[in-house]
Scaffold this active site. Structure first.
Site, PDB file in Angstrom:
ATOM      1  N   LYS A  18      41.513  54.567  33.979  1.00  0.00           N
ATOM      2  CA  LYS A  18      42.989  54.472  34.039  1.00  0.00           C
ATOM      3  C   LYS A  18      43.562  55.652  34.818  1.00  0.00           C
ATOM      4  CE  LYS A  18      43.572  50.946  31.218  1.00  0.00           C
ATOM      5  NZ  LYS A  18      43.812  49.630  31.667  1.00  0.00           N
ATOM      6  N   LYS A  38      32.816  41.982  35.607  1.00  0.00           N
ATOM      7  CA  LYS A  38      33.114  41.075  34.484  1.00  0.00           C
ATOM      8  C   LYS A  38      34.397  40.280  34.728  1.00  0.00           C
ATOM      9  CE  LYS A  38      35.946  44.282  31.936  1.00  0.00           C
ATOM     10  NZ  LYS A  38      36.605  44.654  30.763  1.00  0.00           N
ATOM     11  N   LYS A  60      41.452  39.504  33.333  1.00  0.00           N
ATOM     12  CA  LYS A  60      42.717  38.937  33.813  1.00  0.00           C
ATOM     13  C   LYS A  60      43.361  39.819  34.869  1.00  0.00           C
ATOM     14  CE  LYS A  60      43.960  39.988  29.227  1.00  0.00           C
ATOM     15  NZ  LYS A  60      43.967  39.287  27.979  1.00  0.00           N
TER      16      LYS A  60
END
Ligand code: TYM
Length: 332
Positions: A112, A195, A198
Site C-alpha cells: 500500500k 491472483k 477485483k
C-alpha cells in the site's frame, strides 16, 4: 480445545470467484459441524474512504452474496462487523501491544505504501490488529481464508500469544488459517499472472453475479501462449492458471483429458476455454439465481443482520468481560 470457526470479507464490491473458492465455500462446509461466525468487514473497508452511499450499497451486496453462496443464518452467525462494539474495544487493547516496527513490516502494508503513498493512514497500519480482534473476539481457532491472508493470520497468532504472555493467562487460542483440503487456495487471475482480484482489470476477474455471457467473454479472452512444442513441457504461468481454474469447476475427467492433450501437444486452447467457460457458467448458476432471488428482500436482510448481531454480541461480550478483568478493569 473447542474448534471455533471465524472469517470475514471486506465489502468493496461484488464477490468474485477467488473470494468464493478461497474462503466462503470452505466456510459453508465448516458451518455444518462447528460453532462459526462470519462477518462483513465494513470497518476494514474504511481504509480507502468509500463514500457513505457506496459503503451502504456494498455492505448489502456482500450480505446478499454470502447468503447466496450458502451461508445459512440457522447454522452460523452472520453479522456486520460495525454492529459489534466489542471488536473495536479489543482492537484498542491489541494496539497497545502491537509495535510500529512489526506493523510496518507487513507485506500488504508495504504494498500500500507503494500503491497509495498519499493515503497511508493509521487504519492501514493497524489492519492486522483489527483483524486479530475480529477473530479473537470469539476465541476463533480456525479461519477459512485464501493464501493471501496467511501473513495476517501469523500476526494474529503473535498478538494472541503476546497477550497471554503479558497477562500470564491462557485467554486466547492461536488461530490457524484453514482449508479442509489442507492447502490454502490461491485462485489465479485470467490475465495470465497473479491472483484473481477485483482491483485487477474487470475482464480478468469473474464475479459471482456475472451473466453467462459475461463469463464466456472473459474466459475466451484469457491469456494463454502459442502452445507446447515438446511433449510433457512445463506449463507457463498463464496456462497453468487455466488448468488451476478448471480443477475447481470441471470434472476430473475433463481436466485429465486436457492435461493429456497438452502433454502430447494436440491441445487447442480455444476448445479448452470453451469447456472452462461452460463449466464455470454451470458452477456459478445456482449462486447467481439465489442472488437475484434475495437481492431486493430488505425485510429478510434486516432480519438476518439483526439476529446475527444479537448472537455475535453474546459471544463477544463474554470474551471482553474476561479480557477487561484480566487487564485489571474491575468493579470496586
Ligand atoms: P478480502 O475481503 O480481500 O477477501 C475475502 C476472502 O477471499 C479470499 N480471496 C482469495 N482466495 C483465493 N484466491 C484469490 N484470488 C482470493 N482473493 C480473495 C481472501 O483470502 C479472504 O479470505 N483481511 C481480509 C478480511 C478480513 C478477515 C478478518 C478475514 C478482515 N478480518 C478476519 C478472516 C478473519 C480481506 O481483506 O479479505
Amino acid at each position: 480445545m473447542k474448534e471455533i470457526v471465524v472469517s470475514g470479507s471486506r465489502p468493496t464490491g461484488n464477490l468474485h470467484l477467488g473470494n468464493y473458492l478461497g474462503a466462503v465455500k470452505q466456510f459453508v462446509l465448516m458451518q455444518e459441524k462447528h460453532e462459526s461466525y462470519f462477518f462483513v468487514a465494513d470497518y476494514h473497508s474504511l481504509t480507502t474512504h468509500p463514500n457513505p452511499k457506496d459503503l451502504h450499497e456494498n455492505v448489502k451486496t456482500v450480505l446478499v452474496e454470502y447468503l447466496a453462496c450458502g451461508l445459512d443464518p440457522n447454522k452460523t452467525t452472520l453479522y456486520l462487523q460495525s454492529d459489534i462494539p466489542e471488536i473495536t474495544e479489543l482492537y484498542l487493547f491489541f494496539n497497545m501491544h502491537a509495535y510500529l516496527g512489526e506493523l510496518e513490516r507487513v507485506p500488504t502494508f508495504k504494498e500500500k505504501a507503494k500503491s497509495q503513498p498519499d493515503n497511508m493512514n493509521a487504519g492501514l497500519l493497524t489492519y492486522p490488529t483489527l483483524m486479530a480482534a475480529d477473530i479473537l473476539v470469539h476465541k476463533g481457532t480456525h479461519v477459512p481464508v485464501g493464501k493471501d491472508q496467511e501473513q495476517h493470520l501469523e500476526m494474529c497468532r503473535n498478538f494472541a500469544r503476546r497477550f497471554n504472555h503479558v497477562y500470564q493467562q491462557e485467554v486466547f487460542p492461536e488461530p490457524i488459517p484453514f482449508n479442509m483440503g489442507n492447502e490454502l487456495v490461491k485462485v489465479p487471475s485470467l490475465n495470465g499472472t497473479g491472483k484473481m482480484s477485483k482491483s485487477d482489470d474487470e475482464n480478468s476477474c469473474i464475479f459471482l453475479k456475472d451473466s453467462a455471457e459475461a463469463i464466456r467473454k472473459k474466459v475466451m479472452r484469457a491469456v494463454t501462449d502459442t502452445g507446447p512444442t515438446t511433449p510433457n513441457e512445463t506449463k507457463p504461468e498463464a496456462v497453468e492458471n487455466l488448468f488451476d481454474l478448471m480443477k475447481h469447476v470441471s470434472t476430473q475427467d475433463t481436466v485429465s483429458s486436457f492435461e493429456e492433450s497438452y502433454n502430447n501437444m494436440t491441445i487447442r486452447y480455444g476448445d479448452m476455454k470453451k469447456q472452462l467457460a461452460e463449466d464455470m457458467v454451470n458452477y456459478l448458476a445456482p449462486i447467481r439465481e439465489k442472488i437475484d432471488a434475495i437481492a431486493n428482500d430488505n425485510t429478510y436482510l434486516r432480519h438476518v443482520a439483526e439476529e446475527g448481531k444479537e448472537k455475535a454480541r453474546i459471544s463477544a461480550r463474554r470474551t471482553l468481560d474476561e479480557v477487561r478483568n484480566v487487564i485489571g478493569f474491575r468493579n470496586f
